[in-house]
Motif scaffolding. Structure first.
Motif, short mmCIF file in Angstrom:
data_model
loop_
_atom_site.label_atom_id
_atom_site.label_comp_id
_atom_site.label_asym_id
_atom_site.label_seq_id
_atom_site.Cartn_x
_atom_site.Cartn_y
_atom_site.Cartn_z
N GLY A 1 -0.49 -15.92 -8.77
CA GLY A 1 0.21 -15.68 -7.68
C GLY A 1 1.62 -15.43 -8.17
O GLY A 1 2.24 -14.41 -7.80
N GLU A 2 2.36 -16.43 -8.89
CA GLU A 2 3.59 -16.08 -9.55
C GLU A 2 3.74 -14.75 -10.25
O GLU A 2 4.65 -13.79 -10.23
N ALA A 3 2.70 -14.23 -11.12
CA ALA A 3 2.66 -13.20 -11.76
C ALA A 3 2.64 -11.98 -11.09
O ALA A 3 3.35 -10.86 -11.25
N ILE A 4 1.76 -11.74 -10.04
CA ILE A 4 1.84 -10.73 -9.04
C ILE A 4 3.03 -10.49 -8.47
O ILE A 4 3.57 -9.49 -7.91
N THR A 5 3.61 -11.87 -7.71
CA THR A 5 5.07 -11.87 -7.18
C THR A 5 5.95 -11.29 -7.81
O THR A 5 6.73 -10.18 -7.20
N THR A 6 6.10 -11.67 -9.32
CA THR A 6 7.13 -10.93 -10.27
C THR A 6 6.78 -9.27 -10.14
O THR A 6 7.79 -8.87 -10.18
N LEU A 7 5.66 -8.97 -10.41
CA LEU A 7 5.27 -7.66 -10.35
C LEU A 7 5.77 -6.99 -9.23
O LEU A 7 6.33 -6.10 -9.34
N ALA A 8 5.49 -7.58 -7.79
CA ALA A 8 5.99 -6.81 -6.74
C ALA A 8 7.29 -6.74 -6.60
O ALA A 8 8.12 -5.94 -6.03
N GLU A 9 8.22 -7.76 -7.15
CA GLU A 9 9.46 -7.77 -7.20
C GLU A 9 10.22 -6.65 -7.71
O GLU A 9 11.20 -6.49 -7.70
N THR A 10 9.60 -6.78 -9.13
CA THR A 10 10.07 -5.69 -10.12
C THR A 10 9.73 -4.15 -9.72
O THR A 10 10.62 -3.27 -9.87
N TYR A 11 8.56 -4.03 -8.96
CA TYR A 11 8.54 -2.91 -8.36
C TYR A 11 8.00 -2.99 -6.87
O TYR A 11 6.87 -3.05 -6.44
N PRO A 12 9.07 -2.82 -6.09
CA PRO A 12 9.11 -2.99 -4.60
C PRO A 12 8.11 -2.16 -3.83
O PRO A 12 7.37 -2.59 -2.91
N GLU A 13 7.91 -0.91 -4.17
CA GLU A 13 6.96 0.04 -3.63
C GLU A 13 5.59 -0.35 -3.69
O GLU A 13 4.66 -0.19 -2.90
N LEU A 14 5.40 -1.32 -4.65
CA LEU A 14 3.80 -1.75 -4.95
C LEU A 14 3.59 -3.01 -3.81
O LEU A 14 2.33 -3.12 -3.70
N LYS A 15 4.65 -3.56 -3.41
CA LYS A 15 4.51 -4.94 -2.75
C LYS A 15 3.55 -4.70 -1.51
O LYS A 15 2.68 -5.42 -1.06
N LYS A 16 3.79 -3.56 -0.65
CA LYS A 16 3.08 -3.32 0.59
C LYS A 16 1.45 -2.97 0.30
O LYS A 16 0.68 -2.98 1.36
N HIS A 17 1.25 -2.67 -0.97
CA HIS A 17 -0.39 -2.41 -1.44
C HIS A 17 -0.88 -3.63 -1.86
O HIS A 17 -2.17 -3.50 -1.80
N LEU A 18 -0.25 -4.79 -2.06
CA LEU A 18 -0.82 -5.82 -2.62
C LEU A 18 -0.89 -7.00 -1.69
O LEU A 18 -1.72 -7.65 -1.72
N PHE A 19 0.37 -7.23 -0.85
CA PHE A 19 0.70 -8.20 0.09
C PHE A 19 0.44 -7.74 1.50
O PHE A 19 0.96 -6.69 1.67
N ASP A 20 0.06 -8.49 2.34
CA ASP A 20 0.07 -8.09 3.90
C ASP A 20 1.43 -8.61 4.58
O ASP A 20 2.38 -9.24 3.65
N GLU A 21 1.55 -8.44 5.87
CA GLU A 21 3.06 -8.84 6.43
C GLU A 21 3.39 -10.04 6.24
O GLU A 21 4.40 -10.64 6.22
N GLY A 22 2.55 -10.93 6.20
CA GLY A 22 2.86 -12.58 6.10
C GLY A 22 2.85 -12.94 4.51
O GLY A 22 3.01 -14.21 4.24
N GLY A 23 2.75 -11.99 3.64
CA GLY A 23 2.99 -12.41 2.21
C GLY A 23 1.71 -12.80 1.43
O GLY A 23 1.82 -13.46 0.30
N LYS A 24 0.67 -12.75 2.13
CA LYS A 24 -0.55 -13.06 1.35
C LYS A 24 -1.18 -11.77 0.92
O LYS A 24 -1.09 -10.85 1.24
N LEU A 25 -1.92 -12.16 -0.29
CA LEU A 25 -2.62 -11.11 -1.01
C LEU A 25 -3.68 -10.30 0.00
O LEU A 25 -4.31 -11.01 0.72
N ARG A 26 -3.56 -9.24 -0.10
CA ARG A 26 -4.53 -8.49 1.14
C ARG A 26 -5.88 -8.76 0.62
O ARG A 26 -6.36 -8.76 -0.53
N SER A 27 -6.72 -8.81 1.52
CA SER A 27 -8.10 -9.18 1.60
C SER A 27 -9.09 -8.25 0.74
O SER A 27 -10.09 -8.45 0.09
N PHE A 28 -8.81 -6.95 0.83
CA PHE A 28 -9.35 -6.04 -0.08
C PHE A 28 -8.82 -5.77 -1.47
O PHE A 28 -9.44 -4.93 -2.31
N VAL A 29 -7.83 -6.53 -2.02
CA VAL A 29 -7.61 -6.51 -3.27
C VAL A 29 -8.14 -7.87 -4.11
O VAL A 29 -8.04 -8.80 -3.77
N ARG A 30 -8.76 -7.05 -5.23
CA ARG A 30 -9.64 -8.26 -5.89
C ARG A 30 -8.70 -8.52 -7.23
O ARG A 30 -8.13 -7.36 -7.77
#
Length: 92
Positions: free
Chosen positions: A28-57
């Motif tokens: 979780g920390e590694a993916i969050t750091t990735l999303a913070e480094t590349y903000p456009e990626l965040k919406k593809h990985l996390f839902d509005e509540g900040g949870k990892l999207r269910s379709f992302v394995r």
């Protein structure tokens, strides 16, 4: 630093990098750091509540994190984290 493997469809959000080293002691920390480094990626990985999207394995090595400790799965500098988005479409 764990190594994150970026799938081809998401590389356009990471300056076309196929892999990125990310700090964090858990998946979780590694993916969050990735999303913070590349903000456009965040919406593809996390839902509005900040949870990892269910379709992302996410895998650490060959293990799905759902069979481990989910996002709390610990990682180290030798860990390889693979992000696998679901692919839909096509025809029969």
């Amino acid at each position: 630093m764990a190594k994150l493997i970026i799938p081809t469809p998401l590389r356009k959000f990471t300056e076309n990098q196929p892999s990125i080293s990310s700090s964090g002691n858990t998946v979780g920390e590694a993916i969050t750091t990735l999303a913070e480094t590349y903000p456009e990626l965040k919406k593809h990985l996390f839902d509005e509540g900040g949870k990892l999207r269910s379709f992302v394995r996410v895998y650490v090595g060959d293990e799905d994190i759902k069979a481990l400790d989910n996002e709390a799965t610990t990682v180290d500098e030798q860990s390889v984290i693979s992000i696998i988005p679901a692919i839909a479409g096509g025809s029969y």
